[in-house]
Design a protein around this motif. Structure first.
Motif, PDB file in Angstrom:
ATOM      1  N   GLN A   1       0.825  -1.205   0.000  1.00  0.00           N
ATOM      2  CA  GLN A   1       0.000   0.000   0.000  1.00  0.00           C
ATOM      3  C   GLN A   1       0.864   1.263   0.000  1.00  0.00           C
TER       4      GLN A   1
ATOM      5  N   GLN B   1      -0.654   3.264  -3.032  1.00  0.00           N
ATOM      6  CA  GLN B   1      -0.976   4.677  -2.778  1.00  0.00           C
ATOM      7  C   GLN B   1      -0.318   5.622  -3.768  1.00  0.00           C
TER       8      GLN B   1
ATOM      9  N   GLY C   1      -2.131   5.505  -7.021  1.00  0.00           N
ATOM     10  CA  GLY C   1      -3.567   5.756  -7.004  1.00  0.00           C
ATOM     11  C   GLY C   1      -4.388   4.479  -7.171  1.00  0.00           C
TER      12      GLY C   1
ATOM     13  N   LYS D   1      -6.518   2.623  -5.538  1.00  0.00           N
ATOM     14  CA  LYS D   1      -7.374   2.692  -4.348  1.00  0.00           C
ATOM     15  C   LYS D   1      -8.167   1.420  -4.080  1.00  0.00           C
ATOM     16  N   ASN D   2      -8.307   0.581  -5.087  1.00  0.00           N
ATOM     17  CA  ASN D   2      -9.122  -0.631  -4.948  1.00  0.00           C
ATOM     18  C   ASN D   2      -8.292  -1.897  -5.078  1.00  0.00           C
TER      19      ASN D   2
ATOM     20  N   ASP E   1      -7.045   0.459 -11.758  1.00  0.00           N
ATOM     21  CA  ASP E   1      -5.875   0.416 -10.877  1.00  0.00           C
ATOM     22  C   ASP E   1      -4.689  -0.239 -11.572  1.00  0.00           C
TER      23      ASP E   1
END
Length: 183
Positions: free
Chosen positions: A15, A20, A23, A25-26, A52
């Motif tokens: 992460q 992160q 980007g 996020k999922n 992603d």
């Protein structure tokens, strides 16, 4: 090794260092619960979305840079895409031979298949990381195209006609590359 070196669990490292900054996020890794602990299933365990994963491919395509930020070094990308087996004898019915009709022994990078290789330089110009369940992310540096296909095959009928999403996906990428580049 990463967990020991950084004194953090793998998911936290993923992460902080990749998800992160990219980007994503999922995205997370599927845990394998062993004695109450969280061990990530690294081979085939990434739960993600198409959007992603495209961020990840974009970063790899741009030598470790994503939206102006250096996520991985260009040297790391080069090592990932280098021949990691150095002339080892590879069975003639390997993935690259079956999927692309290519005959070369330098098929393994780190986390990447070296699908198409420039015969003069030995550098891979098409890399991928296909999954047995039909996921096929690929980058073709020569034709300047990358993408991600997901094929879904239902039940045993998928094998009756000989279709394999694993071996069939590179054909789709070749068609896209040829269409975009005009070959």
């Amino acid at each position: 090794m990463a967990e020991v070196a950084m004194n953090k669990d793998f998911e936290t490292l993923f992460q902080q260092l990749l998800a992160q900054p990219l980007g994503m996020k999922n995205s997370h890794f599927t845990p394998i619960n062993t004695d109450g602990g969280h061990s990530p299933m690294l081979g085939g365990g990434l739960c993600t979305t198409l959007n992603d994963y495209i961020h990840f491919l974009d970063m790899i395509y741009h030598q470790g840079i994503y939206q102006g930020q250096q996520i991985l070094s260009a040297a790391t990308i080069k090592v990932m895409q280098a021949d990691q087996v150095k002339g080892a004898i590879i069975p003639p019915d390997n993935y690259i031979a079956k999927a692309l009709g290519q005959a070369h022994n330098g098929i393994y990078g780190l986390g990447e298949w070296r699908e198409l290789v420039d015969q003069q330089t030995g550098e891979a110009y098409q890399i991928s990381s296909p999954g047995w369940a039909g996921a096929y992310p690929w980058i073709n540096k020569r034709d300047r195209v990358y993408g991600f296909f997901i094929t879904h095959v239902v039940g045993s009928s998928a094998k009756e006609d000989g279709f394999s999403s694993f071996y069939g996906s590179p054909i789709i990428s070749r068609t896209v590359s040829e269409t975009i580049s005009g070959h």
